[in-house]
Motif scaffolding. Structure first.
Motif, short mmCIF file in Angstrom:
data_model
loop_
_atom_site.label_atom_id
_atom_site.label_comp_id
_atom_site.label_asym_id
_atom_site.label_seq_id
_atom_site.Cartn_x
_atom_site.Cartn_y
_atom_site.Cartn_z
N ASN A 62 0.85 -1.38 0.03
CA ASN A 62 -0.09 0.07 -0.11
C ASN A 62 0.98 1.41 0.18
OD1 ASN A 62 -2.42 -1.24 0.10
ND2 ASN A 62 -2.31 -1.54 2.05
N GLY A 63 1.81 1.28 -0.95
CA GLY A 63 2.80 2.19 -1.03
C GLY A 63 4.30 1.67 -0.74
N VAL A 64 5.37 2.81 -1.01
CA VAL A 64 6.69 2.34 -0.85
C VAL A 64 7.44 2.96 0.50
CG1 VAL A 64 8.89 2.56 -2.23
CG2 VAL A 64 6.60 2.47 -3.32
N SER A 65 8.06 2.09 1.00
CA SER A 65 9.03 2.50 2.08
C SER A 65 10.43 2.21 1.84
CB SER A 65 8.38 1.86 3.32
OG SER A 65 8.23 0.61 3.41
N ASN A 66 11.51 2.68 2.73
CA ASN A 66 12.81 2.31 2.48
C ASN A 66 13.69 1.94 3.74
OD1 ASN A 66 15.71 3.97 2.25
ND2 ASN A 66 15.34 2.50 0.64
N LEU A 67 14.63 1.05 3.55
CA LEU A 67 15.48 0.67 4.78
C LEU A 67 16.81 0.86 4.05
CD1 LEU A 67 16.18 -0.36 7.57
CD2 LEU A 67 16.03 -2.87 6.48
N THR A 68 17.66 1.70 4.48
CA THR A 68 19.04 1.79 3.99
C THR A 68 20.18 1.65 5.05
OG1 THR A 68 18.20 3.32 2.17
CG2 THR A 68 20.80 3.42 2.93
N ILE A 69 21.14 0.77 4.90
CA ILE A 69 22.19 0.57 5.84
C ILE A 69 23.55 0.61 5.38
CG2 ILE A 69 22.83 -1.35 7.51
CD1 ILE A 69 20.47 -2.71 7.42
N GLY A 70 24.42 1.35 6.13
CA GLY A 70 25.82 1.63 5.52
C GLY A 70 26.85 1.31 6.82
N THR A 71 27.82 0.50 6.80
CA THR A 71 28.76 0.08 7.54
C THR A 71 30.07 0.19 7.08
OG1 THR A 71 27.09 -1.34 8.62
CG2 THR A 71 29.58 -1.50 9.38
N ILE A 72 31.06 0.88 7.70
CA ILE A 72 32.46 0.82 7.47
C ILE A 72 33.12 0.47 8.83
CG2 ILE A 72 34.60 2.27 6.91
CD1 ILE A 72 32.78 4.34 5.70
N THR A 73 34.14 -0.82 8.34
CA THR A 73 34.91 -1.23 9.40
C THR A 73 36.10 -1.44 9.41
OG1 THR A 73 32.64 -2.68 10.00
CG2 THR A 73 34.80 -3.38 10.80
N TYR A 74 37.03 -1.10 10.35
CA TYR A 74 38.48 -1.12 10.31
C TYR A 74 39.09 -2.14 11.39
CZ TYR A 74 43.22 0.36 10.69
OH TYR A 74 44.84 0.17 10.79
N TYR A 75 39.89 -3.17 10.51
CA TYR A 75 40.43 -4.16 11.25
C TYR A 75 41.79 -3.86 11.56
CZ TYR A 75 36.23 -6.73 10.25
OH TYR A 75 34.70 -6.99 10.08
N PRO A 76 42.29 -3.03 12.66
CA PRO A 76 43.69 -3.05 12.81
C PRO A 76 44.52 -4.53 13.26
CG PRO A 76 42.60 -2.31 14.95
CD PRO A 76 41.54 -2.58 13.80
N ASP A 77 45.70 -4.58 12.65
CA ASP A 77 46.30 -5.68 13.04
C ASP A 77 46.73 -5.68 14.53
OD1 ASP A 77 46.34 -6.70 10.67
OD2 ASP A 77 47.89 -5.22 9.98
N PHE A 78 45.83 -5.96 15.48
CA PHE A 78 46.11 -5.95 17.05
C PHE A 78 44.77 -6.54 17.84
CE2 PHE A 78 45.79 -3.83 20.86
CZ PHE A 78 46.98 -4.30 21.74
N LYS A 79 45.28 -7.87 18.30
CA LYS A 79 44.28 -8.49 19.24
C LYS A 79 42.96 -8.70 18.68
CE LYS A 79 47.24 -8.64 22.75
NZ LYS A 79 47.72 -9.75 23.49
N SER A 80 42.78 -8.91 17.48
CA SER A 80 41.52 -9.37 16.65
C SER A 80 40.58 -8.23 16.64
CB SER A 80 40.90 -10.56 16.91
OG SER A 80 41.75 -11.80 16.87
N ALA A 81 41.07 -6.83 16.84
CA ALA A 81 40.21 -5.70 17.24
C ALA A 81 39.46 -5.30 15.82
CB ALA A 81 40.96 -4.57 17.81
#
Length: 391
Positions: free
Chosen positions: A253-272
């Motif tokens: 009965n119409g149009v709706s929206n769901l938008t998801i954005g993620t940026i992830t950084y994995y430093p080489d330290f303790k599986s962080a």
């Protein structure tokens, strides 16, 4: 009678073949206790104890054809307010969350996976569809693309273990006093196609789902249908830095929206890991309708507003394993209304510690808090501890 004899013969053959190969089985004992309060006034407790058992029976030496099943027995106790100990609830629940015949087949260096029975499925966003259902799925994987199709029925699953967002005309009425309550009835169909590592290690794809209301054992959703169409991308930006992006259009009965954005950084330290994320779920504004997912999901830690709708949320999260047996994470979000009355709704944070004491014993502690700037009745603070012993 001939059909019964044929079915009996097939089952007997499968059972005989299973005795030739190694049958795998196990389970876990789980204890979950949560203390919660609104504005640190009236405290309550929720207690849950569970026993889960699983079994996997292979039908060939490679284990590529198998029967997998899992069942759960829960005891649940809930006391919303310590000052009124007479208002408590307690009940038992049972569930069969998995009962499927699975197979993986090689076709000219490609893989075809088939699932038939009851199993859990989630869409690419993890927020539109996260549901156990009875049905069939086929997944084809090659070097250049991956495709899957899915069809299932939800009405025979347990409503106590998975709820759906129904329409205004639904006659479905769950009975939470039952040990097993048949769920809201829908036929769910879906298809996904993606091109992994299409260019510069980037993956792009599209996904569609249709949910069609039908009759069931505890009510009907006939006439209430909806559809979801999603496009997605993910991949590396630079070394150790990755992104995911999805946008979904919902049709009802119409149009709706769901938008998801993620940026992830994995430093080489303790599986962080360190991640930034944003989630937009449309509210009523102009020609856009309020977004409503098919499966019910907890969007915030607020006491009275759990669903992803009329919401814009920005978050920051970090995790680290200081030692191999210890995992810690902390996160925070700011939440806005996204509809015509756009404005600041509140802020929340959470922290968790998981300690693998032994190989089979895990202990977890989680703290969560939400502050609502408009309605302090939505404020919520909780502390929970979970112990799990596998066997």
């Amino acid at each position: 009678m001939k059909l019964i004899k044929k079915i009996t013969t097939v089952l007997a053959c499968l059972g005989l073949s299973a005795t030739v190969f190694a049958v795998d089985f196990g389970g876990s004992l789980d204890n979950y206790t949560k203390l919660s309060t609104s504005n640190f006034e009236n405290w309550g407790i929720s207690q849950q104890d569970g026993l889960t058992a699983w079994l996997k029976i292979p039908f060939n030496q490679q284990g590529s054809l198998y029967l997998a099943t899992e069942g759960t027995l829960f005891y649940r106790y809930n006391l919303p307010d310590f000052s009124n100990t007479s208002k408590y609830t307690s009940d038992f629940m049972v569930d069969i969350g998995l009962f499927k015949l699975g197979g993986v087949f090689n076709i000219r260096d490609n893989l075809l996976q088939l699932n038939l029975g009851r199993f859990y499925l989630t869409d690419v966003t993890g927020l539109v569809l996260s549901q156990t259902a009875d049905g069939a799925q086929g997944v084809f994987t090659s070097d250049t693309f991956k495709a899957s199709v899915y069809v299932a029925y939800t009405g025979f699953t347990n409503a106590l273990f998975g709820t759906m967002n129904n329409g205004p005309t639904s006659t479905f009425v769950p009975d939470y006093k039952k040990v097993y309550c048949f769920n809201s009835p829908y036929i769910v169909t879906g298809a996904t196609i993606s091109a992994p590592y299409l260019f510069a290690n980037q993956t792009i794809g599209a996904e569609v789902y249709g949910m069609f209301g039908t009759g069931g054992l505890r009510g009907s959703n006939s006439g209430y249908n909806r559809g979801y169409a999603t496009v997605f991308m993910n991949g590396p930006i630079v070394k150790n830095l990755f992104y995911t992006l999805t946008t979904t259009l919902a049709f009802n009965n119409g149009v709706s929206n769901l938008t998801i954005g993620t940026i992830t950084y994995y430093p080489d330290f303790k599986s962080a890991s360190i991640s930034l994320n944003a989630i937009y779920a449309s509210g009523e504004t102009g020609g856009i309708k309020a977004f409503k997912a098919f499966s019910s999901n907890v969007a915030t830690y607020a006491r009275n507003q759990p669903e992803y709708t009329n919401m814009l949320k920005f978050g920051l999260r970090g995790s680290i394993k200081p030692i191999d047996s210890l995992y810690t994470s902390v996160g925070t979000d700011v939440v806005f209304d996204s509809g015509k009355d756009f404005g600041f709704r509140g802020v929340q944070w959470d922290a968790s510690v998981k300690y693998q004491i032994f190989t089979d014993l895990q202990l977890a502690f989680v703290a969560k808090q939400f502050f609502d700037v408009k309605k302090d009745t939505n404020n919520n603070t909780s502390f929970s501890i979970n112990a799990s012993l596998a066997f």
